[in-house]
Scaffold this motif. Structure first.
Motif, short mmCIF file in Angstrom:
data_model
loop_
_atom_site.label_atom_id
_atom_site.label_comp_id
_atom_site.label_asym_id
_atom_site.label_seq_id
_atom_site.Cartn_x
_atom_site.Cartn_y
_atom_site.Cartn_z
N GLY A 159 62.16 36.05 25.58
CA GLY A 159 60.89 36.89 25.55
C GLY A 159 59.81 36.41 26.31
N ILE A 160 59.45 34.95 26.40
CA ILE A 160 58.69 34.29 27.26
C ILE A 160 59.02 34.37 28.71
N SER A 161 60.24 34.34 28.97
CA SER A 161 60.80 34.46 30.36
C SER A 161 60.41 36.07 31.07
N ILE A 162 60.74 36.88 29.92
CA ILE A 162 60.45 38.23 30.53
C ILE A 162 58.90 38.51 30.74
N ILE A 163 58.23 38.02 29.91
CA ILE A 163 56.67 38.37 30.12
C ILE A 163 56.35 37.54 31.33
N THR A 164 56.84 36.42 31.66
CA THR A 164 56.33 35.55 32.66
C THR A 164 56.89 36.38 33.95
N TRP A 165 57.93 36.94 34.07
CA TRP A 165 58.58 37.53 35.24
C TRP A 165 57.66 38.86 35.52
N LEU A 166 57.14 39.76 34.41
CA LEU A 166 56.26 40.69 34.46
C LEU A 166 54.81 40.07 35.22
N LEU A 167 54.45 39.12 34.91
CA LEU A 167 53.32 38.41 35.45
C LEU A 167 53.67 38.15 36.95
N LEU A 168 54.86 37.66 37.35
CA LEU A 168 55.00 37.42 38.71
C LEU A 168 55.17 38.66 39.52
N LEU A 169 55.78 39.72 38.77
CA LEU A 169 55.84 40.86 39.43
C LEU A 169 54.46 41.57 39.83
N ILE A 170 53.50 41.28 39.07
CA ILE A 170 52.31 42.02 39.21
C ILE A 170 51.67 41.04 40.03
N ASN A 171 51.66 39.59 40.20
CA ASN A 171 51.30 38.67 41.26
C ASN A 171 49.73 38.88 41.31
N PRO A 172 49.03 38.45 40.09
CA PRO A 172 47.58 38.42 40.13
C PRO A 172 47.24 37.17 41.20
N GLY A 173 46.24 37.66 41.85
CA GLY A 173 45.60 36.52 42.75
C GLY A 173 46.54 36.27 44.01
N HIS A 174 47.51 36.99 44.22
CA HIS A 174 48.59 36.58 45.34
C HIS A 174 48.94 35.20 45.13
N ILE A 175 49.39 34.74 43.87
CA ILE A 175 49.81 33.44 43.56
C ILE A 175 51.36 33.24 43.91
N MET A 176 51.82 34.28 44.01
CA MET A 176 53.30 34.30 44.70
C MET A 176 53.43 34.65 46.12
N THR A 177 52.37 34.73 46.95
CA THR A 177 52.44 34.93 48.36
C THR A 177 51.36 34.28 48.95
N MET A 178 51.75 33.81 50.35
CA MET A 178 50.75 33.19 50.91
C MET A 178 50.15 34.18 51.94
N GLU A 179 48.70 34.12 51.71
CA GLU A 179 47.94 34.83 52.70
C GLU A 179 47.34 34.12 53.98
N HIS A 180 47.53 34.81 55.17
CA HIS A 180 47.17 34.47 56.37
C HIS A 180 45.92 35.03 57.09
N CYS A 181 45.45 34.06 58.19
CA CYS A 181 44.44 34.98 58.81
C CYS A 181 44.58 34.70 60.46
N HIS A 182 43.96 35.19 61.16
CA HIS A 182 43.97 35.05 62.64
C HIS A 182 43.90 33.56 62.90
N VAL A 183 42.82 32.74 62.43
CA VAL A 183 42.80 31.55 62.63
C VAL A 183 44.01 30.60 62.48
#
Length: 252
Positions: A17-41
């Motif tokens: 149950g805890i694992s599934i709830i955490t998976w849902l958070l990862l899929l939502i990806n709040p604040g882009h915590i699972m992706t790396m944002e880049h810029c032109h600099v």
């Protein structure tokens, strides 16, 4: 002495149950915590300015939080068997607290490893933003590590479920120590596999699902000789196929 079916079911239900709830958070990806944002600099090349911009867009704390969520989602199901062992070896009034200490010790090791992992991820994204080369390099290392005798040693150690003292702080301390040791064994076994999805510019979630299945599957295999060999864990796949066939037959 065996653990009752009810206790085993409750342990599995809570952990999944805890694992599934955490998976849902990862899929939502709040604040882009699972992706790396880049810029032109930052894409212009590594420098103090580009590093500063990269960290402003991807705070270290947020990336470490994403790492922690990934560990909980992917690794928690691996703890079902050791938690069951703690329940079996502990007095009833100590079971829950000892299990919590065990999980905390385990997660602490992964979070310490995560500090270095997140540093590697940020560094590689600074040097090669948006590139698949770092992920491919780590995948190559993971494949070599997968077949190595060192990895087999860590997998064998993960089957060690030693006796725990029964009373008071000694019981809690033993459970914490057990969690720390189990965490060290798991990090030693799966560090490269865990790093691989985090380096992918795209496709984090499918890669995480595949890695999760592989790490759970190899954890269910019996200990083996510490030699170089092709290691393909099939026990979980066979179990899944057999259960599916039984359910289909029951439906007919």
């Amino acid at each position: 002495m065996k653990l009752s079916g009810t206790d085993r079911f409750k342990i599995s239900l809570v952990i999944f149950g805890i694992s599934i709830i955490t998976w849902l958070l990862l899929l939502i990806n709040p604040g882009h915590i699972m992706t790396m944002e880049h810029c032109h600099v930052s894409a212009a090349g590594p420098s103090a300015v580009s590093l500063k911009m990269l960290l402003q867009m991807n705070p270290f704390s947020s990336q470490l939080m994403g790492w922690g969520l990934m560990v909980v989602a992917m690794m928690l199901p691996k703890l079902i068997v050791p938690v069951q062992a703690i329940y079996l070896r502990s007095l009833r009034r100590y079971r829950l607290i000892c299990s919590v200490w065990f999980v905390l010790g385990y997660l602490t090791v992964w979070m310490i490893a995560g500090v270095f992992m997140v540093g590697i991820i940020i560094g590689l994204n600074l040097l090669m933003p948006g590139s698949y080369l770092p992920a491919l390099a780590v995948l190559t290392i993971a494949v070599v590590w997968q077949f190595s005798p060192v990895k087999q040693k860590f997998l064998n150690l993960s089957h060690n479920h030693y006796a725990l003292r029964a009373f008071g702080w000694d019981a809690y301390r033993d459970s914490l120590e057990f969690g720390v040791k189990h965490g060290v064994w798991c990090v030693g076994s799966g560090w490269a596999l865990m790093l691989f999805p985090m380096l992918l510019p795209e496709g984090h979630n499918p890669a995480m699902i595949v890695v999760t299945y592989l790490m759970i599957a190899e954890h269910l295999e019996h200990p083996a000789a510490k030699v170089w060999r092709i290691r393909i864990p099939l026990k979980l796949l066979k179990y899944t196929v057999a259960r599916t066939q039984m359910k289909l037959q029951a439906m007919r």
